[in-house]
Design a protein around this motif. Structure first.
Motif, PDB file in Angstrom:
ATOM      1  N   VAL A 194      72.587  32.097 145.816  1.00 43.09           N
ATOM      2  CA  VAL A 194      72.652  33.501 145.408  1.00 43.09           C
ATOM      3  C   VAL A 194      72.551  34.387 146.652  1.00 43.09           C
ATOM      4  N   ASP A 195      73.032  35.623 146.519  1.00 37.48           N
ATOM      5  CA  ASP A 195      73.051  36.539 147.664  1.00 37.48           C
ATOM      6  C   ASP A 195      71.907  37.554 147.651  1.00 37.48           C
ATOM      7  N   LYS A 196      71.202  37.619 146.527  1.00 37.49           N
ATOM      8  CA  LYS A 196      70.163  38.653 146.414  1.00 37.49           C
ATOM      9  C   LYS A 196      68.855  38.225 147.063  1.00 37.49           C
ATOM     10  N   ALA A 197      68.050  39.213 147.410  1.00 35.84           N
ATOM     11  CA  ALA A 197      66.756  38.926 148.040  1.00 35.84           C
ATOM     12  C   ALA A 197      65.817  38.268 147.029  1.00 35.84           C
ATOM     13  N   LEU A 198      64.925  37.463 147.556  1.00 33.83           N
ATOM     14  CA  LEU A 198      63.982  36.734 146.708  1.00 33.83           C
ATOM     15  C   LEU A 198      63.175  37.665 145.803  1.00 33.83           C
ATOM     16  N   CYS A 199      62.787  38.833 146.307  1.00 37.19           N
ATOM     17  CA  CYS A 199      61.981  39.773 145.506  1.00 37.19           C
ATOM     18  C   CYS A 199      62.604  40.007 144.129  1.00 37.19           C
ATOM     19  N   GLU A 200      63.936  40.005 144.080  1.00 37.27           N
ATOM     20  CA  GLU A 200      64.596  40.336 142.818  1.00 37.27           C
ATOM     21  C   GLU A 200      64.358  39.304 141.727  1.00 37.27           C
ATOM     22  N   SER A 201      64.152  38.043 142.133  1.00 38.32           N
ATOM     23  CA  SER A 201      63.912  37.024 141.112  1.00 38.32           C
ATOM     24  C   SER A 201      62.454  36.578 141.090  1.00 38.32           C
ATOM     25  N   CYS A 202      61.637  37.195 141.916  1.00 38.59           N
ATOM     26  CA  CYS A 202      60.242  36.758 142.038  1.00 38.59           C
ATOM     27  C   CYS A 202      59.443  37.113 140.789  1.00 38.59           C
ATOM     28  N   PRO A 203      58.710  36.142 140.246  1.00 43.73           N
ATOM     29  CA  PRO A 203      57.922  36.428 139.043  1.00 43.73           C
ATOM     30  C   PRO A 203      56.822  37.472 139.288  1.00 43.73           C
ATOM     31  N   ARG A 204      56.483  37.714 140.544  1.00 44.73           N
ATOM     32  CA  ARG A 204      55.423  38.691 140.827  1.00 44.73           C
ATOM     33  C   ARG A 204      55.972  40.096 141.052  1.00 44.73           C
ATOM     34  N   ASN A 205      57.288  40.221 140.989  1.00 41.36           N
ATOM     35  CA  ASN A 205      57.884  41.514 141.304  1.00 41.36           C
ATOM     36  C   ASN A 205      57.376  42.642 140.411  1.00 41.36           C
ATOM     37  N   GLU A 206      57.081  42.280 139.149  1.00 36.01           N
ATOM     38  CA  GLU A 206      56.581  43.311 138.215  1.00 36.01           C
ATOM     39  C   GLU A 206      55.272  43.931 138.692  1.00 36.01           C
ATOM     40  N   THR A 207      54.502  43.151 139.433  1.00 40.24           N
ATOM     41  CA  THR A 207      53.200  43.673 139.868  1.00 40.24           C
ATOM     42  C   THR A 207      53.331  44.449 141.176  1.00 40.24           C
ATOM     43  N   LYS A 208      54.549  44.489 141.712  1.00 42.09           N
ATOM     44  CA  LYS A 208      54.725  45.166 143.003  1.00 42.09           C
ATOM     45  C   LYS A 208      54.880  46.661 142.772  1.00 42.09           C
ATOM     46  N   PRO A 209      53.921  47.448 143.221  1.00 40.65           N
ATOM     47  CA  PRO A 209      54.030  48.892 142.976  1.00 40.65           C
ATOM     48  C   PRO A 209      55.186  49.477 143.791  1.00 40.65           C
ATOM     49  N   ASP A 210      55.758  50.589 143.311  1.00 38.81           N
ATOM     50  CA  ASP A 210      56.844  51.221 144.059  1.00 38.81           C
ATOM     51  C   ASP A 210      56.358  51.641 145.432  1.00 38.81           C
ATOM     52  N   ASP A 211      55.145  52.106 145.448  1.00 37.98           N
ATOM     53  CA  ASP A 211      54.583  52.572 146.695  1.00 37.98           C
ATOM     54  C   ASP A 211      53.231  51.900 146.896  1.00 37.98           C
ATOM     55  N   PHE A 212      53.034  51.318 148.011  1.00 36.72           N
ATOM     56  CA  PHE A 212      51.718  50.749 148.295  1.00 36.72           C
ATOM     57  C   PHE A 212      51.488  50.768 149.797  1.00 36.72           C
ATOM     58  N   THR A 213      50.243  50.686 150.169  1.00 36.11           N
ATOM     59  CA  THR A 213      49.950  50.702 151.594  1.00 36.11           C
ATOM     60  C   THR A 213      49.128  49.471 151.981  1.00 36.11           C
ATOM     61  N   ILE A 214      49.361  49.037 153.196  1.00 30.46           N
ATOM     62  CA  ILE A 214      48.623  47.903 153.745  1.00 30.46           C
ATOM     63  C   ILE A 214      47.895  48.415 154.986  1.00 30.46           C
ATOM     64  N   THR A 215      46.617  48.124 155.083  1.00 26.95           N
ATOM     65  CA  THR A 215      45.869  48.563 156.269  1.00 26.95           C
ATOM     66  C   THR A 215      45.868  47.458 157.324  1.00 26.95           C
ATOM     67  N   ARG A 216      45.609  46.219 156.857  1.00 24.32           N
ATOM     68  CA  ARG A 216      45.577  45.072 157.771  1.00 24.32           C
ATOM     69  C   ARG A 216      46.234  43.900 157.062  1.00 24.32           C
ATOM     70  N   PHE A 217      46.907  43.061 157.814  1.00 24.52           N
ATOM     71  CA  PHE A 217      47.455  41.850 157.213  1.00 24.52           C
ATOM     72  C   PHE A 217      46.359  40.816 157.006  1.00 24.52           C
ATOM     73  N   LYS A 218      46.443  40.151 155.868  1.00 21.01           N
ATOM     74  CA  LYS A 218      45.524  39.038 155.600  1.00 21.01           C
ATOM     75  C   LYS A 218      46.286  37.749 155.833  1.00 21.01           C
ATOM     76  N   ARG A 219      45.545  36.662 156.028  1.00 21.49           N
ATOM     77  CA  ARG A 219      46.189  35.365 156.240  1.00 21.49           C
ATOM     78  C   ARG A 219      45.724  34.389 155.175  1.00 21.49           C
ATOM     79  N   VAL A 220      46.640  33.541 154.730  1.00 13.59           N
ATOM     80  CA  VAL A 220      46.273  32.570 153.691  1.00 13.59           C
ATOM     81  C   VAL A 220      45.238  31.562 154.195  1.00 13.59           C
TER      82      VAL A 220
END
Ligand code: SF4
Ligand code: FES
Lengths: 325, 147
Positions: A194-220
């Motif tokens: 497929v040609d579309k970005a992963l976000c489009e089919s990602c099951p977590r996409n619904e939880t992704k707010p239109d606007d959000f901010t990140i202060t620091r990156f976390k690591r797994v």
């Protein structure tokens, strides 16, 4: 009608792409029913001379995985290109360089020094390194050349199709086989998928707010991601926005952010730079100091943003100070 | 050693509302500054994708200038903050690629700061003369085997 003949070959890789064929499970029987596997170094013994004896076109397609790191691999892939009407770059390493491609962040001299001199388990007082040709006490040995850099397949031979993934999911492999057998292949040089970005089919996409901010990156490695929320919105670097989908979201389902093994979407020149562009929009930093602290919280940007694609990136590799010996 | 013969090539991405107008002012006021910068007018510094910067470096630029309105003054209110956040991240990445971070510069230049524009270009040109040519494809060639 005789069954089409298929070849598999591996260059510098971990063997996971071969494993994916085995993972076709019962479907592998369908494949074997439909095609003859004539070359498969991981499973069948075969020599270069045998391949040299093939009639051109006799073997329809070569699935080549791994990055090209040795002169021997270059010889093999050139030969397969000469003999087979279709060559498929199979998996991230052949497609983009993959994990072995991260070696382009260092030099051959450094790799040899680490491997043969500095490693604590090595006893090598003569500081020997592998040579293409050496003679000891009248015995002669020729070895393949270890190239200065790791190369994706299309940097050394023309490639007809790409099957992305580390490794490609078995369903995609089965679909590619079907496309070849039924002659329903997409235009040449395209990525099968497929040609579309992963976000489009990602099951977590619904939880992704239109606007959000990140202060620091976390690591797994040091914090555990929420099992349902968008990783990026939670501050974990997720390559989903710049990465081609169609992987089956295996990592996401395993609570691991996307690391980019499917490579950039077709309209992206360079996945790493695209990601910088995307994440900077979400950084919470309105001063130069804060912007610097935000940037510094992304540890090892090169290894993170190009985990699978360094040799295929715009800059291709790191330039080292001094000259290569 | 500084090679005074070497004339660096600089690509400048200048935002249409402030910095490009500032550059124009430097020109109409007949200020003297080196001719090394090729100006590209963009709508906003926030439009400058890091891809543009790296593409310029890869294709033969020795340095890249990104210039936009002062923070708080962006015509689209937020664009230059995006540029501000991308910049240090791009620099960290360039470090790892072995590209000196002084080759990429971000400046805030308003429409009335023609003099500042001229000074930035002069300083940057001098800086790049000290750093020498980048010649990226040539530089990495010795670390790549011929294919
Ligand atoms: S950023 Fe990652 S977790 Fe979020 S929607 Fe995209 S792929 Fe899914
Ligand atoms: S318009 Fe000048 S920086 Fe946005």
């Amino acid at each position: 009608m005789a069954k089409p003949k298929v070849a598999f070959y591996w260059c510098a890789s971990c063997g996971g792409c071969e494993e994916t064929i085995v993972d076709l499970a019962e479907d592998v029987l369908k494949v074997v029913e439909a095609v003859d596997i004539v070359l498969w170094p991981v499973a069948l013994d075969y020599k270069l001379e045998h391949v040299k004896a093939w009639q051109p076109g006799e073997v329809t397609v070569a699935f080549i995985n791994g990055t090209v790191r040795l002169s021997e691999q270059l010889e093999w892939v050139r030969l397969l290109r000469e003999k087979c009407p279709f060559v498929i770059a199979f998996g991230s390493c052949a497609h983009l360089g993959g994990i072995p491609g991260l070696a382009n962040a260092t030099s051959r001299a450094e790799i040899f020094a680490n491997k043969y001199h500095r490693s604590p388990t090595i006893d090598n007082p003569q500081k020997a390194v592998p040579l293409i040709s050496s003679s000891v006490d009248g015995h002669h040995l020729d070895l393949p050349e270890f190239f200065k850099d790791a190369k994706p397949l299309d940097q050394v031979i023309p490639v007809d199709y790409y099957l992305p993934g580390c490794p490609p999911p078995p369903e995609n492999v089965a679909a590619a086989f079907t496309a070849i057998l039924e002659n329903k292949l997409p235009p040449k040089c395209s990525v099968i998928g497929v040609d579309k970005a992963l976000c489009e089919s990602c099951p977590r996409n619904e939880t992704k707010p239109d606007d959000f901010t990140i202060t620091r990156f976390k690591r797994v490695a040091t914090s555990t991601p929420d099992p349902e929320k968008c990783f990026l919105a939670e501050g974990f670097l997720c390559m989903g926005p710049a990465t081609r989908g169609g992987c089956g979201e295996r990592c996401i389902k395993g609570n691991m952010p996307c690391r980019g093994c499917f490579g950039p979407t077709p309209d992206t020149l360079d996945a790493g730079l695209k990601m910088i562009s995307a994440i900077a929009s979400h950084g919470e930093a309105d001063t130069e100091e804060a912007a610097k602290a935000f940037a510094d919280s992304l540890v090892d940007p090169l290894g993170t943003l190009y985990r699978f694609s360094l040799p295929a990136s715009m800059l291709r590799r790191r330039a080292m100070a001094g000259a290569e010996q | 050693m500084v090679d005074q013969q070497f004339e660096p090539k600089i690509v400048g991405f200048l935002c249409r509302w402030c910095s490009y107008t500032g550059a124009d002012l430097a020109g109409t006021s007949r200020m003297q500054y080196p001719p090394n910068l090729a100006a590209i007018r963009v709508m906003c510094s926030g439009r400058v994708d890091p891809t543009f910067v790296v593409k310029a470096l890869q294709d033969g630029a020795d340095g890249v200038l990104i210039a936009g309105c002062h923070p708080g003054d962006c015509h689209y209110s937020e664009g230059n903050y995006k540029a501000m956040r991308r910049y240090p991240m791009l620099l960290n990445l360039l470090d790892q690629f072995g590209i000196d971070r002084r080759r990429v510069r971000l400046e805030w230049i308003s429409a009335s700061e023609g003099e500042m524009f001229a000074r930035v270009v002069s300083e940057f040109t001098q800086q790049l003369k000290t750093l020498g040519p980048l010649r990226w494809p040539h530089t990495i060639e010795q670390f790549c085997s011929p294919a």
